[in-house]
Design an enzyme around this catalytic site. Structure first.
Site, PDB file in Angstrom:
ATOM      1  N   SER A 174       0.819  -1.209   0.000  1.00 11.25           N
ATOM      2  CA  SER A 174       0.000   0.000   0.000  1.00 11.25           C
ATOM      3  C   SER A 174       0.853   1.261   0.000  1.00 11.25           C
ATOM      4  O   SER A 174       1.561   1.553   0.969  1.00 11.25           O
ATOM      5  CB  SER A 174      -0.934   0.025   1.214  1.00 11.25           C
ATOM      6  N   ASP A 327      -5.306  -0.295  -9.560  1.00  7.40           N
ATOM      7  CA  ASP A 327      -6.586   0.360  -9.866  1.00  7.40           C
ATOM      8  C   ASP A 327      -7.134  -0.043 -11.242  1.00  7.40           C
ATOM      9  O   ASP A 327      -8.230   0.373 -11.618  1.00  7.40           O
ATOM     10  CB  ASP A 327      -6.419   1.886  -9.818  1.00  7.40           C
ATOM     11  N   ARG A 358     -14.019  -4.267  -4.900  1.00  8.36           N
ATOM     12  CA  ARG A 358     -13.968  -4.277  -6.372  1.00  8.36           C
ATOM     13  C   ARG A 358     -14.009  -5.675  -6.964  1.00  8.36           C
ATOM     14  O   ARG A 358     -14.473  -5.856  -8.083  1.00  8.36           O
ATOM     15  CB  ARG A 358     -12.706  -3.562  -6.877  1.00  8.36           C
TER      16      ARG A 358
HETATM   17  C1  S3P Z   1      -2.737   5.518  -4.138  1.00  8.68           C
HETATM   18  C2  S3P Z   1      -2.427   4.260  -3.712  1.00  8.68           C
HETATM   19  C3  S3P Z   1      -3.268   3.085  -4.003  1.00  8.68           C
HETATM   20  C4  S3P Z   1      -4.290   3.355  -5.103  1.00  8.68           C
HETATM   21  C5  S3P Z   1      -4.962   4.674  -4.927  1.00  8.68           C
HETATM   22  C6  S3P Z   1      -3.932   5.796  -4.952  1.00  8.68           C
HETATM   23  C7  S3P Z   1      -1.822   6.629  -3.804  1.00  8.68           C
HETATM   24  O1  S3P Z   1      -3.963   2.725  -2.837  1.00  8.68           O
HETATM   25  O2  S3P Z   1      -5.257   2.332  -5.135  1.00  8.68           O
HETATM   26  O3  S3P Z   1      -5.891   4.894  -5.959  1.00  8.68           O
HETATM   27  O4  S3P Z   1      -1.941   7.713  -4.401  1.00  8.68           O
HETATM   28  O5  S3P Z   1      -0.948   6.445  -2.938  1.00  8.68           O
HETATM   29  P1  S3P Z   1      -3.338   1.687  -1.740  1.00  8.68           P
HETATM   30  O6  S3P Z   1      -2.176   2.318  -1.130  1.00  8.68           O
HETATM   31  O7  S3P Z   1      -4.454   1.455  -0.765  1.00  8.68           O
HETATM   32  O8  S3P Z   1      -3.010   0.458  -2.562  1.00  8.68           O
END
Ligand code: S3P
Length: 452
Positions: A174, A327, A358
């Site tokens: 994440s 995503d 999702r």
């Molecule tokens: C993001 C990280 C991702 C992604 C989100 C944007 C970011 O989420 O799904 O749309 O800008 O750091 P996760 O960190 O929960 O995977």
């Protein structure tokens, strides 16, 4: 007004003639959020061009204004006058992030260690999402947390008088969690360390370095990254030109591949390799995607993409590619519906905690539109039907439930463009959170999308 209170706006995607045109995708959402945040925190002026003016990013801008940043639009540029690192003001009202997980979680990190109270709220989707992944490391730094059961919103934070730096191994792939810990570290004395077993998008590391933070990244032979940030340093305003969002690009890109005869040029797309997993996967499926004029812009790789309709073949997507296309799975699943054979997508546990579950939302939507798919605990497989015969809603009641999830709405509208029957979604208003130009841009290419 958040989307919880907005009336639903159903829409239908229908079989379209060849898509043709030349488009420029709006700015990257991840970089746009961070531009407002880091600009609002840094001393002096930050000028941002190409910012994504979606609802999610605007919510982040409002939160930074509520904590002292001065933000205005001058011509094409957003100009941010920041407060200086460590100098955010206590917000007088709850910070409302609407649908935006990134804005909410990163800002929790940014303000968590401050010795004042801040409250975070959001729409029905954001209020269902787990916040413990960010609150746990903040608690380790000494932040007091009150929340709804299971660490859901509303959340209230109050930082300690003397926050302590931590070393934190991110337990899931994440970028939001990694970033929240690093941003908390900006206002903590000493070195904050984040250990990232699987690399995720690196915009926080790159951009913080650009703003003058002292940050080093060490990558082990096993790919594990150790990121060390020196707290309480000076950040200085920057000039940022935000490249086009590869996650938004995914929709016209897949549409052009599956609608026969299409030929579309998509310009100025961010090609950072932590974000290009979908392009690689589609190329493995046989997609004709030309990567033209690769270049550098604002410290990032960008390129133009020429996309032509292609006969796709099913593949197995390596599970370890998931972070670089997290995503994009909903729209990849749509592409897979038009491919010959089976597409297997493992390693999808994180899809369960996005704007919607999702994995379930995609599987239910595909099923009611005649696609052959199987949903596992953390995987999805789709058996395609080249030509789209029999796909789409056979009955009027077959409406895809979007669960306040912009990417579910856009993915299924794209599915309708190449299916035998139209595909209907229960809401398209939510698309404005990340891609307000979607409808006009797609119609400009010749896509038949109607709001009804
Ligand atoms: C993001 C990280 C991702 C992604 C989100 C944007 C970011 O989420 O799904 O749309 O800008 O750091 P996760 O960190 O929960 O995977």
């Amino acid at each position: 007004m958040g989307h919880a209170e907005t009336p639903l706006c159903p829409a239908t995607g229908s079989k379209s003639e060849a898509l043709k045109g030349d488009i420029r995708i709006p700015g990257d959402k991840s970089i746009s959020h961070r531009s407002f945040m880091f600009g609002g925190l840094a001393s002096g002026e930050t000028r941002i061009t190409g910012l994504l003016e979606g609802e999610d990013v605007i919510a982040t801008g409002r939160a930074m204004q509520a904590m002292g940043a001065v933000i205005s639009k001058q011509g094409d540029a957003w100009v941010v006058r920041g407060v200086g690192n460590g100098c955010l003001l206590a917000p007088e009202a709850p910070l409302d992030f609407g649908n935006a997980g990134t804005g909410c979680r990163l800002t929790m990190g940014l303000v968590g260690p401050y010795d004042f109270t801040s409250t975070f709220i959001g729409d029905a989707s954001l209020s269902r999402r787990p916040m413990g992944r960010v609150l746990d490391p903040l608690r380790q730094m000494g932040v007091q947390v009150t929340s709804e059961p299971d660490d859901r919103l509303p959340v209230t934070l109050h930082g300690p008088r003397a926050p302590a730096p931590i070393s934190y191994r991110v337990p899931m792939a994440s970028a939001q969690v990694k970033s929240a810990v690093l941003l908390a570290g900006l206002n903590v004395p000493g070195i904050t360390t984040v250990i990232e077993p699987v690399m995720t998008r690196d915009h926080t590391e790159k951009m913080l370095t650009g703003f003058g933070a002292i940050l080093e990244v060490e990558t082990g032979a096993d790919g594990v990254r150790t990121i060390r940030l020196e707290g309480r340093g000076t950040l200085t305003g920057q000039t940022i030109d935000v490249p086009g969002d590869p996650s938004s690009t995914a929709f016209p890109l897949v549409a052009a591949l599956i609608v026969p005869g299409s030929d579309v040029m998509i310009r100025n797309v961010l090609m950072n390799e932590t974000r290009t997993g979908l392009i690689l996967t589609l190329q493995e499926m046989g997609a004709d995607i030309g990567i033209l004029d690769p270049r550098q812009a604002g410290g990032e790789d960008v390129a133009d993409l020429r996309v032509r309709a292609s006969d796709l073949k099913g593949v197995t997507v390596p599970a370890d590619r998931a972070p670089s296309m997290i995503d994009e799975y909903p729209v990849l699943a749509v592409a897979a519906c038009f491919a010959e054979g089976e597409t297997m997508m493992p390693g999808l546990e994180e899809l369960r905690v996005k704007e919607s579950d999702r994995l379930a939302a995609v599987a239910r939507g595909l099923e009611i539109n005649g696609a052959d798919c199987t949903e596992g605990e953390d995987w999805l497989s789709v058996r395609g039907r080249p030509g789209g015969k029999g796909l789409g809603a056979v009955s009027k009641d077959a409406v895809v439930k979007t669960w306040l999830d912009h990417r579910i709405a856009m993915s299924f509208l794209v599915m309708g463009l190449a299916s035998q029957h139209p595909v209907r979604v229960d809401d398209s208003a939510i698309i404005a959170t990340s891609f307000p130009e979607f409808m006009d841009m797609m119609r400009g290419l010749g896509a038949r999308i109607d709001v009804s």
